[in-house]
Design an enzyme around this catalytic site. Structure first.
Site, PDB file in Angstrom:
ATOM      1  N   ARG A 263       0.813  -1.042   0.106  1.00  0.00           N
ATOM      2  CA  ARG A 263       0.258  -0.056   0.156  1.00  0.00           C
ATOM      3  C   ARG A 263       1.079   1.218  -0.052  1.00  0.00           C
ATOM      4  O   ARG A 263       2.146   1.247   0.402  1.00  0.00           O
ATOM      5  CB  ARG A 263      -0.999  -0.068   1.262  1.00  0.00           C
ATOM      6  CG  ARG A 263      -1.947  -1.041   1.061  1.00  0.00           C
ATOM      7  CD  ARG A 263      -2.800  -1.006   2.532  1.00  0.00           C
ATOM      8  NE  ARG A 263      -3.474   0.168   2.796  1.00  0.00           N
ATOM      9  CZ  ARG A 263      -4.309   0.443   3.901  1.00  0.00           C
ATOM     10  NH1 ARG A 263      -4.256  -0.128   4.616  1.00  0.00           N
ATOM     11  NH2 ARG A 263      -4.902   1.562   3.723  1.00  0.00           N
ATOM     12  N   HIS A 264       0.365   2.426  -0.160  1.00  0.00           N
ATOM     13  CA  HIS A 264       0.831   3.801  -0.093  1.00  0.00           C
ATOM     14  C   HIS A 264       1.347   3.984   1.285  1.00  0.00           C
ATOM     15  O   HIS A 264       0.852   3.231   2.101  1.00  0.00           O
ATOM     16  CB  HIS A 264       0.171   4.632  -0.743  1.00  0.00           C
ATOM     17  CG  HIS A 264      -1.215   4.792  -0.094  1.00  0.00           C
ATOM     18  ND1 HIS A 264      -1.443   5.395   1.254  1.00  0.00           N
ATOM     19  CD2 HIS A 264      -2.321   4.139  -0.467  1.00  0.00           C
ATOM     20  CE1 HIS A 264      -2.614   4.950   1.583  1.00  0.00           C
ATOM     21  NE2 HIS A 264      -3.358   4.462   0.537  1.00  0.00           N
TER      22      HIS A 264
ATOM     23  N   ASN B  99      -5.781   8.868   5.953  1.00  0.00           N
ATOM     24  CA  ASN B  99      -5.860   7.657   6.802  1.00  0.00           C
ATOM     25  C   ASN B  99      -5.765   8.314   8.116  1.00  0.00           C
ATOM     26  O   ASN B  99      -6.477   7.869   8.992  1.00  0.00           O
ATOM     27  CB  ASN B  99      -4.465   6.957   6.530  1.00  0.00           C
ATOM     28  CG  ASN B  99      -4.588   6.028   5.196  1.00  0.00           C
ATOM     29  OD1 ASN B  99      -3.385   5.803   4.581  1.00  0.00           O
ATOM     30  ND2 ASN B  99      -5.488   5.503   4.840  1.00  0.00           N
TER      31      ASN B  99
ATOM     32  N   ARG C 210      -0.421   9.638  -3.529  1.00  0.00           N
ATOM     33  CA  ARG C 210       0.140   9.205  -2.441  1.00  0.00           C
ATOM     34  C   ARG C 210       1.077   7.769  -2.810  1.00  0.00           C
ATOM     35  O   ARG C 210       1.872   7.498  -2.165  1.00  0.00           O
ATOM     36  CB  ARG C 210      -0.901   8.545  -1.522  1.00  0.00           C
ATOM     37  CG  ARG C 210      -2.290   7.645  -1.914  1.00  0.00           C
ATOM     38  CD  ARG C 210      -3.218   7.633  -0.847  1.00  0.00           C
ATOM     39  NE  ARG C 210      -4.332   6.885  -1.036  1.00  0.00           N
ATOM     40  CZ  ARG C 210      -5.437   7.499  -1.822  1.00  0.00           C
ATOM     41  NH1 ARG C 210      -5.214   8.756  -2.126  1.00  0.00           N
ATOM     42  NH2 ARG C 210      -6.544   6.673  -1.899  1.00  0.00           N
TER      43      ARG C 210
ATOM     44  N   GLU D 198      -7.546   2.870  -6.271  1.00  0.00           N
ATOM     45  CA  GLU D 198      -8.392   2.528  -5.123  1.00  0.00           C
ATOM     46  C   GLU D 198      -9.909   2.391  -5.736  1.00  0.00           C
ATOM     47  O   GLU D 198     -10.256   3.108  -6.579  1.00  0.00           O
ATOM     48  CB  GLU D 198      -8.637   3.580  -3.945  1.00  0.00           C
ATOM     49  CG  GLU D 198      -9.135   3.337  -2.722  1.00  0.00           C
ATOM     50  CD  GLU D 198      -8.852   1.891  -2.366  1.00  0.00           C
ATOM     51  OE1 GLU D 198      -9.138   0.946  -2.619  1.00  0.00           O
ATOM     52  OE2 GLU D 198      -8.295   2.103  -1.058  1.00  0.00           O
TER      53      GLU D 198
ATOM     54  N   HIS E 290      -3.293   0.103  -3.262  1.00  0.00           N
ATOM     55  CA  HIS E 290      -4.264   0.579  -2.243  1.00  0.00           C
ATOM     56  C   HIS E 290      -4.876  -0.553  -1.473  1.00  0.00           C
ATOM     57  O   HIS E 290      -5.047  -1.711  -2.178  1.00  0.00           O
ATOM     58  CB  HIS E 290      -5.636   1.522  -2.742  1.00  0.00           C
ATOM     59  CG  HIS E 290      -4.961   2.749  -3.509  1.00  0.00           C
ATOM     60  ND1 HIS E 290      -4.788   4.028  -3.040  1.00  0.00           N
ATOM     61  CD2 HIS E 290      -4.548   2.751  -4.948  1.00  0.00           C
ATOM     62  CE1 HIS E 290      -4.244   4.842  -3.863  1.00  0.00           C
ATOM     63  NE2 HIS E 290      -4.145   4.036  -4.982  1.00  0.00           N
TER      64      HIS E 290
END
Length: 248
Positions: free
Chosen positions: A29-30, A36, A79, A99, A164
């Site tokens: 994931r980023h 977040n 991101r 995503e 994502h």
């Protein structure tokens, strides 16, 4: 207080690795994003300071591999591209690994969705796999748009995909041939490299796969939301929000 996922040791899940030619695919994931931190879904937020630290740690990890990564594939969202910044490899951008599109719910927190759209929130909890966000996508929509990527992965080696949570859930489910019912609740933690070692069997479409989760030493929030016990339309707000992870 924010619930933080502390750095942890590598975890290996062996899924009947067979002998033959092996290939390695990395997934991540980023890094932790500002969305977040504040519990917002979707959006196109930048990395948080800890997310930027993860980008540096990921660059060091990938650049130190004995068999170097030759290509990094990111989504169109900033991101993921910021997370790839320090990796010395070819960079490709593919919209297929964006995503899940949250549509009208994009950039909202789960609490805001539960408050403004309680019926939609309950319907998604009932059938997260097939639920489609208003003006957005379902998990099955993501599965379908990933097909070209899966075809390309049949021959790729030493490739890193930075994507994502929802997208990697779909990729892992398809690569590991897991039950679709498990897909929406697979744990895909932040700041973790997922290393897939794929053993191709000559003359067969089947693969043996070894999966290793390598947590890099940068703290982050936990974004995993378990399925609540009560998914009824008439549930109380407190019950709807019971499994929402902590955030600012």
């Amino acid at each position: 207080m924010i619930e933080v996922m502390a750095p942890c040791a590598s975890e290996i899940l062996d899924l009947s690795l067979t002998r033959g030619k092996t290939r390695t695919i990395y997934l991540s994931r980023h890094g932790e994003s500002l969305n977040n931190l504040y519990g917002k879904i979707g959006g196109n937020a930048e990395l948080s300071p800890r997310g930027q630290q993860y980008a540096q740690a990921l660059g060091h990890f990938m650049n130190s591999l004995g068999d170097p990564c030759y290509k990094v594939v990111t989504s169109t969202l900033q991101r993921t591209q910021q997370t790839a910044k320090f990796i010395s490899a070819q960079k490709d951008i593919r919209p297929e690994i964006d995503e899940i599109n949250a549509g009208a719910h994009d950039n909202l927190t789960y609490e805001e969705i539960a408050d403004r759209y309680p019926v939609e929130f309950a319907n998604r909890d009932k059938d997260k796999l097939n639920y489609r966000y208003p003006e957005g996508e379902s998990y099955m929509d993501v599965v379908n748009r990933l097909k070209p990527v899966l075809e390309d992965l049949e021959t790729e080696n030493n490739l890193l995909i930075i994507s994502h949570q929802a997208t990697i859930r779909c990729l892992l489910t398809l690569l590991l041939n897991l039950p679709l019912a498990e897909l929406p609740y697979l744990k895909i933690p932040l700041h973790t490299v997922i290393q897939l070692t794929i053993s191709d069997v000559t003359g067969s479409p089947h693969h043996g796969v070894s999966v290793e989760y390598i947590r890099l030493p940068v703290d982050c929030v936990d974004t995993h939301r378990a399925k609540p016990e009560n998914c009824s339309l008439d549930r109380k707000m407190e019950e709807a929000c019971l499994t929402i992870p902590f955030h600012l």
